[in-house]
Design an enzyme around this catalytic site. Structure first.
Site, PDB file in Angstrom:
ATOM      1  N   GLU A   8     -11.066  -3.232   9.145  1.00 20.78           N
ATOM      2  CA  GLU A   8      -9.678  -3.381   8.694  1.00 20.78           C
ATOM      3  C   GLU A   8      -8.702  -3.357   9.872  1.00 20.78           C
ATOM      4  O   GLU A   8      -7.701  -4.075   9.864  1.00 20.78           O
ATOM      5  CB  GLU A   8      -9.346  -2.273   7.689  1.00 20.78           C
ATOM      6  CG  GLU A   8     -10.127  -2.429   6.386  1.00 20.78           C
ATOM      7  CD  GLU A   8      -9.835  -1.331   5.376  1.00 20.78           C
ATOM      8  OE1 GLU A   8      -9.056  -0.391   5.675  1.00 20.78           O
ATOM      9  OE2 GLU A   8     -10.393  -1.415   4.263  1.00 20.78           O
ATOM     10  N   HIS A  52      -2.265   2.571   1.595  1.00 20.48           N
ATOM     11  CA  HIS A  52      -3.693   2.261   1.691  1.00 20.48           C
ATOM     12  C   HIS A  52      -4.261   3.049   2.865  1.00 20.48           C
ATOM     13  O   HIS A  52      -3.590   3.216   3.883  1.00 20.48           O
ATOM     14  CB  HIS A  52      -3.913   0.761   1.969  1.00 20.48           C
ATOM     15  CG  HIS A  52      -5.323   0.450   2.401  1.00 20.48           C
ATOM     16  ND1 HIS A  52      -6.334   0.238   1.494  1.00 20.48           N
ATOM     17  CD2 HIS A  52      -5.889   0.380   3.638  1.00 20.48           C
ATOM     18  CE1 HIS A  52      -7.467   0.038   2.164  1.00 20.48           C
ATOM     19  NE2 HIS A  52      -7.224   0.114   3.463  1.00 20.48           N
ATOM     20  N   ARG A 107       0.680  10.173  -2.551  1.00 19.70           N
ATOM     21  CA  ARG A 107       0.685   9.452  -3.828  1.00 19.70           C
ATOM     22  C   ARG A 107       1.272  10.310  -4.949  1.00 19.70           C
ATOM     23  O   ARG A 107       1.981   9.802  -5.809  1.00 19.70           O
ATOM     24  CB  ARG A 107      -0.720   8.961  -4.145  1.00 19.70           C
ATOM     25  CG  ARG A 107      -1.069   7.709  -3.311  1.00 19.70           C
ATOM     26  CD  ARG A 107      -2.526   7.371  -3.378  1.00 19.70           C
ATOM     27  NE  ARG A 107      -2.819   6.026  -2.891  1.00 19.70           N
ATOM     28  CZ  ARG A 107      -4.054   5.576  -2.705  1.00 19.70           C
ATOM     29  NH1 ARG A 107      -5.095   6.365  -2.941  1.00 19.70           N
ATOM     30  NH2 ARG A 107      -4.248   4.347  -2.273  1.00 19.70           N
ATOM     31  N   PHE A 146      -8.122  -6.148 -11.883  1.00 20.81           N
ATOM     32  CA  PHE A 146      -6.764  -5.979 -11.342  1.00 20.81           C
ATOM     33  C   PHE A 146      -6.517  -6.772 -10.057  1.00 20.81           C
ATOM     34  O   PHE A 146      -5.445  -6.669  -9.460  1.00 20.81           O
ATOM     35  CB  PHE A 146      -6.460  -4.489 -11.114  1.00 20.81           C
ATOM     36  CG  PHE A 146      -7.433  -3.778 -10.182  1.00 20.81           C
ATOM     37  CD1 PHE A 146      -7.321  -3.883  -8.801  1.00 20.81           C
ATOM     38  CD2 PHE A 146      -8.454  -2.987 -10.697  1.00 20.81           C
ATOM     39  CE1 PHE A 146      -8.190  -3.232  -7.946  1.00 20.81           C
ATOM     40  CE2 PHE A 146      -9.342  -2.322  -9.850  1.00 20.81           C
ATOM     41  CZ  PHE A 146      -9.206  -2.456  -8.480  1.00 20.81           C
ATOM     42  N   ASN A 204       0.915   2.314  -5.417  1.00 21.05           N
ATOM     43  CA  ASN A 204       0.625   3.698  -5.036  1.00 21.05           C
ATOM     44  C   ASN A 204       0.916   3.977  -3.554  1.00 21.05           C
ATOM     45  O   ASN A 204       0.321   4.862  -2.944  1.00 21.05           O
ATOM     46  CB  ASN A 204      -0.806   4.086  -5.432  1.00 21.05           C
ATOM     47  CG  ASN A 204      -1.849   3.193  -4.796  1.00 21.05           C
ATOM     48  OD1 ASN A 204      -1.527   2.335  -3.976  1.00 21.05           O
ATOM     49  ND2 ASN A 204      -3.109   3.400  -5.155  1.00 21.05           N
ATOM     50  N   TYR A 226      -8.436  -7.631   0.537  1.00 16.94           N
ATOM     51  CA  TYR A 226      -8.998  -6.976  -0.648  1.00 16.94           C
ATOM     52  C   TYR A 226     -10.181  -7.750  -1.230  1.00 16.94           C
ATOM     53  O   TYR A 226     -10.503  -7.593  -2.407  1.00 16.94           O
ATOM     54  CB  TYR A 226      -7.908  -6.786  -1.707  1.00 16.94           C
ATOM     55  CG  TYR A 226      -7.020  -5.580  -1.459  1.00 16.94           C
ATOM     56  CD1 TYR A 226      -7.563  -4.293  -1.424  1.00 16.94           C
ATOM     57  CD2 TYR A 226      -5.645  -5.711  -1.287  1.00 16.94           C
ATOM     58  CE1 TYR A 226      -6.765  -3.176  -1.213  1.00 16.94           C
ATOM     59  CE2 TYR A 226      -4.836  -4.598  -1.076  1.00 16.94           C
ATOM     60  CZ  TYR A 226      -5.402  -3.332  -1.044  1.00 16.94           C
ATOM     61  OH  TYR A 226      -4.618  -2.229  -0.839  1.00 16.94           O
ATOM     62  N   LYS A 271       2.726   0.370   1.505  1.00 19.83           N
ATOM     63  CA  LYS A 271       2.754  -0.769   0.581  1.00 19.83           C
ATOM     64  C   LYS A 271       4.183  -1.152   0.177  1.00 19.83           C
ATOM     65  O   LYS A 271       5.133  -0.394   0.401  1.00 19.83           O
ATOM     66  CB  LYS A 271       1.892  -0.422  -0.641  1.00 19.83           C
ATOM     67  CG  LYS A 271       0.406  -0.250  -0.311  1.00 19.83           C
ATOM     68  CD  LYS A 271      -0.409   0.013  -1.577  1.00 19.83           C
ATOM     69  CE  LYS A 271      -1.895   0.116  -1.256  1.00 19.83           C
ATOM     70  NZ  LYS A 271      -2.709   0.329  -2.488  1.00 19.83           N
ATOM     71  N   ARG A 275      -7.209  10.064   3.962  1.00 19.68           N
ATOM     72  CA  ARG A 275      -7.498  10.001   2.520  1.00 19.68           C
ATOM     73  C   ARG A 275      -7.013  11.276   1.824  1.00 19.68           C
ATOM     74  O   ARG A 275      -6.518  11.229   0.703  1.00 19.68           O
ATOM     75  CB  ARG A 275      -8.999   9.817   2.288  1.00 19.68           C
ATOM     76  CG  ARG A 275      -9.592   8.526   2.835  1.00 19.68           C
ATOM     77  CD  ARG A 275      -9.261   7.295   2.064  1.00 19.68           C
ATOM     78  NE  ARG A 275      -9.725   7.319   0.702  1.00 19.68           N
ATOM     79  CZ  ARG A 275      -9.656   6.278  -0.136  1.00 19.68           C
ATOM     80  NH1 ARG A 275      -9.117   5.126   0.282  1.00 19.68           N
ATOM     81  NH2 ARG A 275     -10.070   6.371  -1.371  1.00 19.68           N
ATOM     82  N   THR A 302      -6.266   7.659  -5.918  1.00 21.48           N
ATOM     83  CA  THR A 302      -5.741   6.312  -6.190  1.00 21.48           C
ATOM     84  C   THR A 302      -4.677   6.339  -7.285  1.00 21.48           C
ATOM     85  O   THR A 302      -3.607   5.737  -7.140  1.00 21.48           O
ATOM     86  CB  THR A 302      -6.896   5.384  -6.642  1.00 21.48           C
ATOM     87  OG1 THR A 302      -7.949   5.464  -5.678  1.00 21.48           O
ATOM     88  CG2 THR A 302      -6.423   3.947  -6.787  1.00 21.48           C
TER      89      THR A 302
HETATM   90  P1  IDP Z   1      -7.905   3.266  -2.825  1.00 21.69           P
HETATM   91  O1  IDP Z   1      -6.690   2.481  -2.366  1.00 21.69           O
HETATM   92  O2  IDP Z   1      -7.544   4.665  -3.275  1.00 21.69           O
HETATM   93  O3  IDP Z   1      -9.033   3.240  -1.828  1.00 21.69           O
HETATM   94  P2  IDP Z   1      -9.362   1.288  -4.450  1.00 21.69           P
HETATM   95  O4  IDP Z   1     -10.238   1.612  -5.617  1.00 21.69           O
HETATM   96  O5  IDP Z   1     -10.020   0.796  -3.196  1.00 21.69           O
HETATM   97  O6  IDP Z   1      -8.444   2.559  -4.179  1.00 21.69           O
HETATM   98  O7  IDP Z   1      -8.334   0.184  -4.975  1.00 21.69           O
HETATM   99  C1  IDP Z   1      -7.535  -0.540  -4.069  1.00 21.69           C
HETATM  100  C2  IDP Z   1      -6.132  -0.634  -4.637  1.00 21.69           C
HETATM  101  O8  IDP Z   1      -6.172  -1.411  -5.842  1.00 21.69           O
HETATM  102  C3  IDP Z   1      -5.513   0.693  -5.078  1.00 21.69           C
HETATM  103  O9  IDP Z   1      -4.927   1.423  -4.013  1.00 21.69           O
HETATM  104  C4  IDP Z   1      -4.471   0.227  -6.073  1.00 21.69           C
HETATM  105  O10 IDP Z   1      -3.307  -0.300  -5.417  1.00 21.69           O
HETATM  106  C5  IDP Z   1      -5.205  -0.915  -6.755  1.00 21.69           C
HETATM  107  N1  IDP Z   1      -5.908  -0.460  -7.961  1.00 21.69           N
HETATM  108  C6  IDP Z   1      -7.050   0.283  -8.032  1.00 21.69           C
HETATM  109  N2  IDP Z   1      -7.426   0.504  -9.288  1.00 21.69           N
HETATM  110  C7  IDP Z   1      -6.500  -0.116 -10.066  1.00 21.69           C
HETATM  111  C8  IDP Z   1      -6.345  -0.271 -11.488  1.00 21.69           C
HETATM  112  O11 IDP Z   1      -7.129   0.247 -12.290  1.00 21.69           O
HETATM  113  N3  IDP Z   1      -5.245  -0.980 -11.898  1.00 21.69           N
HETATM  114  C9  IDP Z   1      -4.365  -1.562 -11.033  1.00 21.69           C
HETATM  115  N4  IDP Z   1      -4.492  -1.449  -9.689  1.00 21.69           N
HETATM  116  C10 IDP Z   1      -5.544  -0.737  -9.212  1.00 21.69           C
END
Ligand code: IDP
Length: 140
Positions: free
Chosen positions: A128, A117, A104, A59, A114, A51, A11, A87, A93
């Site tokens: 994807e 992805h 992370r 968010f 973070n 997304y 990212k 993962r 996350t």
């Molecule tokens: P993942 O990337 O660990 O699979 P997801 O829940 O699919 O997590 O969320 C996608 C992306 O959205 C996360 O990697 C992060 O960049 C962002 N994200 C997820 N939850 C939050 C939040 O509560 N606040 C801000 N950004 C978030």
């Protein structure tokens, strides 16, 4: 164990800090192989499409803005159990909840920025991967 492919994105927070190599080192050390890779500046439409599943989340707009705030590196990773393995190497996350030694935990700036992805299922990985790569761009 099946040989799988998964989609990885390094990212903008990580490209900005010039730590893509450090992240690739973690992936390769875990047994994952980069079989396709390109550096992209995502458009807003590309980020929104990628997304789309999060469209209703609070968010979503911030996430899209973040994902287009600088270049990303999109990759296809291949290996045994690649989806789960990636993962595991990525960590949770929210970096505050990520296990020691994960990408992370060691590199993420926040729950949003973070660093990486990774597809969350084999089914989503196929979708994807096709979102970013033609079959001819993937060389195993
Ligand atoms: P993942 O990337 O660990 O699979 P997801 O829940 O699919 O997590 O969320 C996608 C992306 O959205 C996360 O990697 C992060 O960049 C962002 N994200 C997820 N939850 C939050 C939040 O509560 N606040 C801000 N950004 C978030």
């Amino acid at each position: 164990m099946a040989i799988e492919r998964t989609l990885s994105i390094i990212k903008p927070d990580a490209t900005r800090r010039n730590i893509t190599g450090k992240i690739v080192d973690r992936l390769e050390s875990a047994g994952l192989r980069v079989v396709a890779q390109k550096r992209l500046q995502l458009t807003q439409a590309q980020a929104e499409g990628f997304y789309a599943v999060h469209r209703e989340r609070p968010f979503f707009n911030d996430l899209v803005s973040f994902m287009i705030s600088g270049p990303v590196v999109v990759q296809v990773l291949e290996g045994e159990n690649a989806v789960a393995k990636n993962r595991e190497v990525m960590g949770a996350t929210n970096p505050a909840n990520a296990d020691a030694g994960t990408i992370r935990k060691d590199f993420a700036e926040s729950i949003e920025a973070n660093s990486v992805h990774g597809s969350d299922s084999a089914e989503n990985a196929a979708i994807e991967i096709a979102y970013f790569f033609a079959q001819t761009e993937i060389v195993g």
